[in-house]
Scaffold this motif. Structure first.
Motif, PDB file in Angstrom:
ATOM      1  N   GLN A  70      30.253 -39.815  70.162  1.00 56.73           N
ATOM      2  CA  GLN A  70      30.146 -38.435  70.633  1.00 56.73           C
ATOM      3  C   GLN A  70      29.614 -37.570  69.498  1.00 56.73           C
ATOM      4  O   GLN A  70      30.083 -37.677  68.368  1.00 56.73           O
ATOM      5  N   ARG A  88      31.315 -28.847  77.093  1.00 55.01           N
ATOM      6  CA  ARG A  88      32.261 -29.793  77.688  1.00 55.01           C
ATOM      7  C   ARG A  88      33.484 -29.953  76.805  1.00 55.01           C
ATOM      8  O   ARG A  88      33.439 -29.725  75.611  1.00 55.01           O
ATOM      9  N   GLU A  89      34.560 -30.455  77.418  1.00 56.33           N
ATOM     10  CA  GLU A  89      35.719 -30.890  76.649  1.00 56.33           C
ATOM     11  C   GLU A  89      35.370 -32.207  75.972  1.00 56.33           C
ATOM     12  O   GLU A  89      34.581 -33.001  76.500  1.00 56.33           O
ATOM     13  N   ASP A  92      34.347 -35.790  77.663  1.00 55.21           N
ATOM     14  CA  ASP A  92      33.671 -35.622  78.957  1.00 55.21           C
ATOM     15  C   ASP A  92      32.169 -35.730  78.709  1.00 55.21           C
ATOM     16  O   ASP A  92      31.467 -34.742  78.568  1.00 55.21           O
ATOM     17  N   SER A  96      25.750 -35.992  79.655  1.00 54.05           N
ATOM     18  CA  SER A  96      25.533 -35.055  78.551  1.00 54.05           C
ATOM     19  C   SER A  96      24.251 -35.407  77.795  1.00 54.05           C
ATOM     20  O   SER A  96      23.517 -36.311  78.184  1.00 54.05           O
ATOM     21  N   ARG A 158      44.965 -27.711  75.754  1.00 55.27           N
ATOM     22  CA  ARG A 158      45.124 -29.173  75.691  1.00 55.27           C
ATOM     23  C   ARG A 158      46.499 -29.448  75.101  1.00 55.27           C
ATOM     24  O   ARG A 158      46.681 -29.350  73.894  1.00 55.27           O
TER      25      ARG A 158
END
Length: 189
Positions: A70, A88-89, A92, A96, A158
């Motif tokens: 990521q 995005r979180e 996720d 992308s 979160r």
């Protein structure tokens, strides 16, 4: 109840396989410093993130390794190198942005995995309860600064006992509000 607001600069999380491709067989990440979230750390390692327009050299790698690679950029970073990165979180990643990542021993192309991290608050379950929120809630947070106090909307909570209380924003958001090094925020209704 106030909590720390941290600026999260551009960084990369690597999968075990991508770590091997970029740094070599048997390579292990080199701890540089602990981060505020338990078990998370900044590494000595750096990579180059390449988009269609240009590249960002010296992007920090964070540890430990993750299931999927990521890349987290600010919107300014993503646009400057030509990547359409959605907000995005973390984790996720379906659909992308794509990029190339270059390390000292090799390079990889990821078809998805580049995001602009959605601003968020990490909290234990007890801290979330004390704040009057629960996991998944969307709140607004006021951050005071000298001449640019700001209320951030669309902040996701979160909550998990594996977290420590802190809010994370990216460099664009921090710079826009002239956040000091020791910024604090509070949920406003």
């Amino acid at each position: 109840m106030k909590f720390m607001v941290e600026t999260s600069a551009r960084h990369v999380h690597l999968s075990p396989a991508d770590l091997v491709t970029l740094f070599g067989e048997g390579y292990e990440l080199t701890w540089k410093k602990d981060l505020s979230q338990p078990g998370q750390f900044a590494c000595e390692e750096r990579v180059t993130v390449v988009g269609p327009k240009k590249e960002l050299k010296g992007v920090s790698v964070l540890g430990p390794v993750r299931k999927q690679t990521q890349v987290e950029l600010s919107m300014t970073d993503a646009r400057s190198i030509g990547i359409a990165a959605p907000i995005r979180e973390s984790g996720d990643l379906a659909g992308s942005g794509a990029c190339k990542i270059i390390g000292p021993k090799g390079e990889i192309e990821i078809a998805e995995g580049v995001i602009v991290a959605k601003r968020h608050i990490h909290a234990t379950l007890a801290e979330a309860e004390a704040l009057g929120v629960k996991n998944g809630d969307i709140v607004s947070v006021k951050v005071d600064s000298d001449g640019r106090s700001t209320i951030y909307g669309d902040v996701v909570v979160r909550a998990s006992d594996s977290y420590a209380l802190a809010m994370h924003i990216d460099t664009d958001e921090s710079n826009a509000a002239a956040c000091p090094r020791n910024a604090f925020g509070e949920i406003v209704r």
